[in-house]
Write a protein that holds these residues in place. Structure first.
Motif, PDB file in Angstrom:
ATOM      1  N   GLU A  94       4.589  -6.659  -1.424  1.00  0.00           N
ATOM      2  CA  GLU A  94       4.476  -5.201  -1.230  1.00  0.00           C
ATOM      3  C   GLU A  94       5.761  -4.499  -1.652  1.00  0.00           C
ATOM      4  OE1 GLU A  94       3.361  -4.432   2.847  1.00  0.00           O
ATOM      5  OE2 GLU A  94       1.564  -5.671   2.598  1.00  0.00           O
ATOM      6  N   LYS A  95       6.904  -5.113  -1.286  1.00  0.00           N
ATOM      7  CA  LYS A  95       8.195  -4.510  -1.670  1.00  0.00           C
ATOM      8  C   LYS A  95       8.348  -4.497  -3.184  1.00  0.00           C
ATOM      9  CE  LYS A  95      11.037  -5.890   2.269  1.00  0.00           C
ATOM     10  NZ  LYS A  95      12.212  -6.635   2.673  1.00  0.00           N
ATOM     11  N   GLN A 103       8.546  -1.237  -6.130  1.00  0.00           N
ATOM     12  CA  GLN A 103       9.640  -1.015  -7.093  1.00  0.00           C
ATOM     13  C   GLN A 103       9.142  -0.764  -8.529  1.00  0.00           C
ATOM     14  OE1 GLN A 103      12.222  -4.496  -6.852  1.00  0.00           O
ATOM     15  NE2 GLN A 103      12.138  -4.435  -4.636  1.00  0.00           N
ATOM     16  N   THR A 130       4.342  -9.774   2.318  1.00  0.00           N
ATOM     17  CA  THR A 130       5.263  -8.694   2.686  1.00  0.00           C
ATOM     18  C   THR A 130       6.276  -8.445   1.566  1.00  0.00           C
ATOM     19  OG1 THR A 130       6.541 -10.358   3.862  1.00  0.00           O
ATOM     20  CG2 THR A 130       5.134  -8.929   5.202  1.00  0.00           C
ATOM     21  N   VAL A 131       6.706  -9.525   0.920  1.00  0.00           N
ATOM     22  CA  VAL A 131       7.658  -9.399  -0.191  1.00  0.00           C
ATOM     23  C   VAL A 131       6.951  -8.775  -1.395  1.00  0.00           C
ATOM     24  CG1 VAL A 131       9.156 -10.676  -1.777  1.00  0.00           C
ATOM     25  CG2 VAL A 131       9.060 -11.330   0.639  1.00  0.00           C
TER      26      VAL A 131
END
Ligand code: CAA
Length: 240
Positions: free
Chosen positions: A194-195, A199, A191-192
């Motif tokens: 993907e963030k 960016q 999940t991290v």
């Protein structure tokens, strides 16, 4: 025989790509590694590049390793301080050991290796030092007060060393990679991740070879008037 190059942390990931690129461009390369014997053996079988095992976070081991390389291969012309580790945790959860370990390997390792290799470069009037920093040393990152501090320190270290080496023909530059597809990303939750990718304006992770090409250039004769600079290779993630 080509110029002699040491690449720390050279048997895997970005380091491996740097070693291969430098070899392809005529350098005699020695790859250091810290612990993974199987990966080092596999690396040599695949690339034909020599390896030597030492802990870059141990000052004396760095002195001994550079002395041995000088005896076995010749004086060191090129030093690539690539070895690095992460021990990610938010400040709330980070232990002193996690802080100290990352500073010791990622930042003090650069000092110890430069301390061992720089004097002969200076004496011989030619040298190239490239320190691998990070986008996160430039911008900061959740979970990385240790790593970002070390990598940010590398950028200041590089500029100071560049000022000291310039009149002796020794350049020092930094490369600041963004997120590169290597084992180092393995601990980041999906999940991290993907963030993070969201960016990156280029919309993808970088490849190790994209960093290696920059290192090859900065260690070449063509880059003789470039010193104290930082080359950011990060898909547009951080610009300044
Ligand atoms: N970018 C954006 N958001 C992030 C983030 C990042 N890099 N890291 C953490 N977050 C967010 C999480 O998604 C989470 O948000 P929500 O509360 O909205 O869900 C919040 O911050 C807290 O994080 P966690 O819930 O994951 O907290 P944790 O204590 O379980 O884990 C962590 C913290 C260990 C820092 C984990 O989030 C992590 O591994 N983050 C990635 C850190 C990172 O980017 N490391 C870079 C490694 S690669 C490298 O270092 C090479 C290089 O030079 C670029």
């Amino acid at each position: 025989m080509g110029r002699i190059a040491i690449v720390t942390g050279g048997t895997r990931g970005i380091g491996e790509a740097i070693c291969v690129r430098l070899k392809e461009h005529g350098r005699t390369v020695i790859a250091s590694y810290g612990g993974n014997d199987a990966a080092a053996q596999d690396f040599t079988e695949r690339t034909g590049i020599a390896t030597q095992k030492w802990d870059v976070g141990d000052h004396e081991q760095c002195q001994d390793a550079v002395a041995k390389i000088a005896t076995d291969h010749g004086e060191v012309d090129i030093l690539v301080n690539n070895a690095g580790i992460t021990r990610d945790a938010t400040l709330m959860k980070m232990t002193y050991e996690q802080w100290e370990e990352v500073l010791r390997v990622d930042l003090s390792g650069c000092f110890s290796m430069a301390k061992a290799a720089f004097p002969k470069m200076r004496e011989r009037g030619w040298g190239r030092i490239v320190n691998v920093g990070s986008v996160n040393g430039q911008s900061g990152q959740i979970g990385q007060v240790n790593y970002a501090a070390a990598k940010s320190g590398i950028h200041g270290f590089t500029k100071s060393l560049a000022a000291e080496g310039a009149r002796y023909g020794v350049t020092a530059n930094a490369i600041a990679p963004g997120y590169i597809a290597t084992d180092m990303l393995a601990t980041i939750p999906d999940t991290v991740m993907e963030k993070i990718v969201a960016q990156i304006p280029m919309g993808r992770l970088g490849e190790p070879g994209e960093i290696a090409r920059g290192v090859e250039f900065l260690t070449s004769d063509n880059a003789g008037w470039i010193t104290g600079s930082t080359l950011s290779i990060n898909g547009g993630m951080h610009m300044y």
